[in-house]
Scaffold this active site. Sequence first.
Site, PDB file in Angstrom:
ATOM      1  N   GLU A  92      -6.205   4.155   9.082  1.00  0.00           N
ATOM      2  CA  GLU A  92      -7.071   4.904   8.840  1.00  0.00           C
ATOM      3  C   GLU A  92      -6.551   5.645   7.566  1.00  0.00           C
ATOM      4  OE1 GLU A  92      -8.038   7.199  12.123  1.00  0.00           O
ATOM      5  OE2 GLU A  92     -10.104   7.548  11.241  1.00  0.00           O
ATOM      6  N   ARG A  98       7.223   6.423  16.657  1.00  0.00           N
ATOM      7  CA  ARG A  98       7.445   7.280  15.570  1.00  0.00           C
ATOM      8  C   ARG A  98       8.388   7.849  14.615  1.00  0.00           C
ATOM      9  NH1 ARG A  98       2.186   8.112  15.017  1.00  0.00           N
ATOM     10  NH2 ARG A  98       2.012   9.867  14.093  1.00  0.00           N
ATOM     11  N   LYS A 101      -0.827  13.502   9.941  1.00  0.00           N
ATOM     12  CA  LYS A 101      -2.349  13.751   8.787  1.00  0.00           C
ATOM     13  C   LYS A 101      -2.710  14.790   8.818  1.00  0.00           C
ATOM     14  CE  LYS A 101      -3.636   8.936   8.880  1.00  0.00           C
ATOM     15  NZ  LYS A 101      -3.719   7.805   8.413  1.00  0.00           N
TER      16      LYS A 101
HETATM   17  P1  ATP Z   1      -0.974  10.560  11.946  1.00  0.00           P
HETATM   18  O1  ATP Z   1      -0.905  10.690  12.708  1.00  0.00           O
HETATM   19  O2  ATP Z   1      -0.014  10.521  11.197  1.00  0.00           O
HETATM   20  O3  ATP Z   1      -2.083  10.743  11.178  1.00  0.00           O
HETATM   21  P2  ATP Z   1      -1.800   7.718  12.139  1.00  0.00           P
HETATM   22  O4  ATP Z   1      -0.809   7.295  13.128  1.00  0.00           O
HETATM   23  O5  ATP Z   1      -3.394   8.529  12.593  1.00  0.00           O
HETATM   24  O6  ATP Z   1      -0.784   8.927  11.831  1.00  0.00           O
HETATM   25  P3  ATP Z   1      -2.720   5.214  10.700  1.00  0.00           P
HETATM   26  O7  ATP Z   1      -3.329   5.633   9.520  1.00  0.00           O
HETATM   27  O8  ATP Z   1      -3.539   5.137  12.093  1.00  0.00           O
HETATM   28  O9  ATP Z   1      -1.966   7.487  10.839  1.00  0.00           O
HETATM   29  O10 ATP Z   1      -1.521   5.013  11.074  1.00  0.00           O
HETATM   30  C1  ATP Z   1      -1.614   3.004  10.147  1.00  0.00           C
HETATM   31  C2  ATP Z   1      -0.119   2.933  10.932  1.00  0.00           C
HETATM   32  O11 ATP Z   1       1.325   3.957  10.395  1.00  0.00           O
HETATM   33  C3  ATP Z   1      -0.168   2.879  12.294  1.00  0.00           C
HETATM   34  O12 ATP Z   1       0.231   1.712  12.882  1.00  0.00           O
HETATM   35  C4  ATP Z   1       0.870   3.653  12.884  1.00  0.00           C
HETATM   36  O13 ATP Z   1       1.423   3.114  14.145  1.00  0.00           O
HETATM   37  C5  ATP Z   1       1.707   4.635  11.238  1.00  0.00           C
HETATM   38  N1  ATP Z   1       2.304   5.614  11.627  1.00  0.00           N
HETATM   39  C6  ATP Z   1       1.753   6.880  11.592  1.00  0.00           C
HETATM   40  N2  ATP Z   1       2.441   7.635  11.869  1.00  0.00           N
HETATM   41  C7  ATP Z   1       3.483   7.134  12.019  1.00  0.00           C
HETATM   42  C8  ATP Z   1       5.155   7.133  11.791  1.00  0.00           C
HETATM   43  N3  ATP Z   1       5.525   8.801  11.652  1.00  0.00           N
HETATM   44  N4  ATP Z   1       6.096   6.556  12.258  1.00  0.00           N
HETATM   45  C9  ATP Z   1       5.751   5.370  12.302  1.00  0.00           C
HETATM   46  N5  ATP Z   1       4.863   4.914  12.113  1.00  0.00           N
HETATM   47  C10 ATP Z   1       4.098   5.721  11.650  1.00  0.00           C
HETATM   48 MG    MG Z   2      -4.280   6.396  13.723  1.00  0.00          MG
END
Ligand code: ATP
Ligand code: MG
Length: 550
Positions: free
Chosen positions: A37, A263, A273
């Site tokens: 995102e 994760r 984020k």
């Molecule tokens: P955050 O929780 O840091 O805001 P998010 O999951 O909202 O992260 P996205 O932009 O939706 O961020 O993430 C893109 C991809 O990266 C998704 O498929 C998510 O599952 C993966 N991802 C995000 N954080 C991690 C992590 N700590 N370890 C592994 N994969 C991750």
């Molecule tokens: Mg997300």
Amino acid sequence: MSEKDTDVRPSHFIRHIIDQDLKSGAHTSIHTRFPPEPNGYLHIGHAKSICLNFGLAQDYQGQCNLRFDDTNPEKEDVDFVRSIQEDVKWLGFAWDGDICYSSRYFDQLYGYAMELIEKGLAYVCFLDAEQTRLYRGTLTEPGKPSPYRDTPIEENKALFEKMRRGEFKEGECVLRAKIDMASDFICMRDPVIYRIKFAQHHQTGDTWCIYPMYDFTHCISDAIEEITHSLCTLEFQDNRRLYDWVLDHISIPARPRQYEFSRLNLEYTMMSKRKLSELVERQIVSGWDDPRMPTIVGLRRRGYTPASIRQFCQRIGVTKQENCVEMSMLEACIRDDLNENAPRAMAVLDPVKLVIENFDGATQYLQAPCHPTHEHMGGRTLPFTQEIWIDRADFREEANKKYKRLVLGKEVRLRNAYVIKAERAEKDAQGVIQTIYCSYDPDTLGQAPADGRKVKGVIHWVSAQECAPAEFRIYDRLFNVAQVKDLDADLNPDSLEVKQGFVEIGLQDAEAEYAYQFEREGYFCADSKYSSSNQLVFNRTVALRDTWAG
Ligand code: ATP
Ligand code: MG
């Protein structure tokens, strides 16, 4: 990508699933995607997902899309869209075809929502947020049906069209899927699939005032792109029911499957984020690319290499177990890389002047290798002059035998140069040493003293006449506790230490983000923002040894 990267790919449960799918003929090739995102910069957790998705596509000669999951216009920004692409490329990956955006599917998504309404599987609901929450029930109590649940299909169609035309206020109503208010999975209790937002979207402008929710958008986007294996993190485990339900009830031919993995959590830092953006907004760090940040841009500015991050992602593996990885694991990866590949240089971080009294004054240009064992990395020239800088900690007036550096009346070797002997030291009124006076033995360049004298210690130095002044930024953990809970209370107030000293003249134009090993001091790279040939600024990438353990 280097060979080293690819030769040992440990297997894991997702690879087993893919192997099985290819063997059974369920798929003839695989197609993955990385779906960020665009609401922040990518962090090392995203790198895990990038390495997994792009890495699988590479290994199985499949394809991997980069898709912006952009359904939340208020939090998103084109600057994030740009930086995410740059980070993926920097990590060494390339997406197949054009960049994808969920927002490009808004027309199709609207169509599928209509299809659900027409099938009696979605309805416009006017409960407010509080009522919706009460109707939803809890983990132990089933929900109860919304009074709008049985609105006739034709009426729902008209209401949804009205939502689209902007004839309702924000928050006045939503479109909900009609699933099961008694489900054990709360996400299945008639989840919201569209909401009203009068917001400008970075891709679609003001074309839309209704936006699809993540759960509805994600599975359909995967199906439109014919993704075979949709890999996401464990928090979406329950939502898999909804993922499957949506695809089972609309007329879309492709049938991607979702698989979840744990994760990445890293000690002494944060992987969210939202929290990282709080650090930036409150100016606790200097920006998303502050070298203390676990972001890709931060690590890059700090001197981490793409190969070291890929290596890290490979070492941590892919499982379903939640865990928190030690920072020393990440550091070991960059150290292994730089130990092999970083040129050596000398820098004095806490300088004190040393005068070689029996040196005749004309600069000598000495040769030194750039790497102790890699001849192909070539050599460098070190000006040797009467006045040099050494580190304050490398001289003592008196010391016991364990101290293998310069002591008054004793000898030490200057790295890549001669053996010197400390004759006397000059101090200021406070007793702080100002200048150390030495003699040197001109017959000791590249060889031991001829008379068999043993000189054990070696110290580093920089010519005081031909050198470049430099600032050194030494970073510590951003937080004081391994599992960060409270951003304020857990913050390490001493995560940045700044020192002023000197580097070899050859580093005057050091390339930003390219790390050197400053002998005995650690790995450092010139800072991409603050460093110039007028004012060199070096970031410490990592210390030479693991100083965090124990
Ligand atoms: P955050 O929780 O840091 O805001 P998010 O999951 O909202 O992260 P996205 O932009 O939706 O961020 O993430 C893109 C991809 O990266 C998704 O498929 C998510 O599952 C993966 N991802 C995000 N954080 C991690 C992590 N700590 N370890 C592994 N994969 C991750
Ligand atoms: Mg997300």
